[in-house]
Design an enzyme around this catalytic site. Structure first.
Site, mmCIF file in Angstrom:
data_model
loop_
_atom_site.group_PDB
_atom_site.id
_atom_site.type_symbol
_atom_site.label_atom_id
_atom_site.label_comp_id
_atom_site.label_asym_id
_atom_site.label_seq_id
_atom_site.Cartn_x
_atom_site.Cartn_y
_atom_site.Cartn_z
ATOM 1 N N CYS A 7 0.846 -1.205 0.000
ATOM 2 C CA CYS A 7 0.000 0.000 0.000
ATOM 3 C C CYS A 7 0.880 1.253 0.000
ATOM 4 C CB CYS A 7 -0.954 0.004 1.194
ATOM 5 S SG CYS A 7 -2.388 -1.081 0.991
ATOM 6 N N HIS A 46 -6.307 -3.113 -1.317
ATOM 7 C CA HIS A 46 -5.639 -3.995 -0.359
ATOM 8 C C HIS A 46 -6.464 -5.261 -0.168
ATOM 9 C CE1 HIS A 46 -3.019 -5.201 2.987
ATOM 10 N NE2 HIS A 46 -4.136 -5.775 3.422
ATOM 11 N N HIS A 97 -0.255 -8.448 1.167
ATOM 12 C CA HIS A 97 -1.101 -7.718 0.205
ATOM 13 C C HIS A 97 -0.960 -8.549 -1.062
ATOM 14 C CE1 HIS A 97 -2.279 -3.567 -1.680
ATOM 15 N NE2 HIS A 97 -2.359 -4.494 -2.639
ATOM 16 N N HIS A 99 -0.332 -10.471 -4.344
ATOM 17 C CA HIS A 99 0.496 -10.123 -5.505
ATOM 18 C C HIS A 99 0.865 -11.396 -6.243
ATOM 19 C CE1 HIS A 99 3.054 -10.773 -1.986
ATOM 20 N NE2 HIS A 99 3.932 -11.307 -2.826
ATOM 21 N N HIS A 101 3.845 -13.009 -8.904
ATOM 22 C CA HIS A 101 5.191 -12.880 -9.456
ATOM 23 C C HIS A 101 5.169 -13.358 -10.901
ATOM 24 C CE1 HIS A 101 7.232 -12.912 -5.328
ATOM 25 N NE2 HIS A 101 6.038 -13.396 -5.038
HETATM 26 P P1 AMP Z 1 6.093 -12.971 -1.329
HETATM 27 O O1 AMP Z 1 7.254 -13.596 -0.620
HETATM 28 O O2 AMP Z 1 5.420 -13.879 -2.307
HETATM 29 O O3 AMP Z 1 5.132 -12.330 -0.364
HETATM 30 O O4 AMP Z 1 6.706 -11.828 -2.242
HETATM 31 C C1 AMP Z 1 7.086 -10.581 -1.747
HETATM 32 C C2 AMP Z 1 8.137 -10.065 -2.669
HETATM 33 O O5 AMP Z 1 8.262 -8.669 -2.476
HETATM 34 C C3 AMP Z 1 9.532 -10.674 -2.462
HETATM 35 O O6 AMP Z 1 9.923 -11.357 -3.640
HETATM 36 C C4 AMP Z 1 10.411 -9.455 -2.172
HETATM 37 O O7 AMP Z 1 11.680 -9.545 -2.767
HETATM 38 C C5 AMP Z 1 9.584 -8.327 -2.755
HETATM 39 N N1 AMP Z 1 9.809 -7.021 -2.170
HETATM 40 C C6 AMP Z 1 9.897 -6.697 -0.853
HETATM 41 N N2 AMP Z 1 10.046 -5.364 -0.694
HETATM 42 C C7 AMP Z 1 10.075 -4.832 -1.947
HETATM 43 C C8 AMP Z 1 10.231 -3.501 -2.452
HETATM 44 N N3 AMP Z 1 10.381 -2.449 -1.653
HETATM 45 N N4 AMP Z 1 10.208 -3.336 -3.799
HETATM 46 C C9 AMP Z 1 10.071 -4.392 -4.617
HETATM 47 N N5 AMP Z 1 9.917 -5.662 -4.196
HETATM 48 C C10 AMP Z 1 9.925 -5.878 -2.882
HETATM 49 ZN ZN ZN Z 2 -1.827 -3.266 1.218
#
Ligand code: AMP
Ligand code: ZN
Length: 113
Positions: A7, A46, A97, A99, A101
């Protein structure tokens, strides 16, 4: 959500370059890339995890897949790629939140660890 990392990225509190954005989602590079291409697709709304997908918000997930596959083509991932959602603790989710990949540019392994 005040305490949510994504967020904060979405509302500009944490400056982040968006590869793509529209009224529903933002896309940015993962800070810790696991492959030559590693993008994160995040709805502006969110939603905690995949466990919280419902009739009202599921259109966002279809939209994410539409844009993710478009960006996969734009990144020349012609040999394939992986779209991953980690859900909650056992799924390995580290940011609460939802997401997805988009990971590509190298051979993936199966099964996951
Ligand atoms: P997950 O582990 O599936 O929740 O994925 C979270 C992802 O967010 C991880 O792959 C992290 O490397 C990535 N991440 C954490 N902080 C940031 C950030 N500030 N900018 C970009 N990616 C991030
Ligand atoms: Zn959020």
């Amino acid at each position: 959500m005040d305490d949510c990392l994504f967020c904060k990225i979405i509302n500009g509190d944490i400056p982040t370059d968006f590869i793509y954005q529209d009224e529903k989602i933002v896309v940015f590079k993962d800070i810790s890339p696991q492959a030559p291409v590693h993008l994160l697709f995040v709805p502006r709304e969110h939603i905690g995890s995949a466990d919280d997908i419902n009739q009202e918000n599921s259109h966002l997930i279809g939209h994410i897949f539409e844009i993710a596959t478009r960006l996969a083509k734009e990144n020349n991932l012609i040999q394939g790629y992986r779209i991953v959602n980690n859900c909650k603790e056992h799924g390995g989710q580290s940011v609460d939140h939802i997401h997805f990949h988009l990971i590509g540019g190298r051979q993936m392994q199966w099964p996951p660890g």
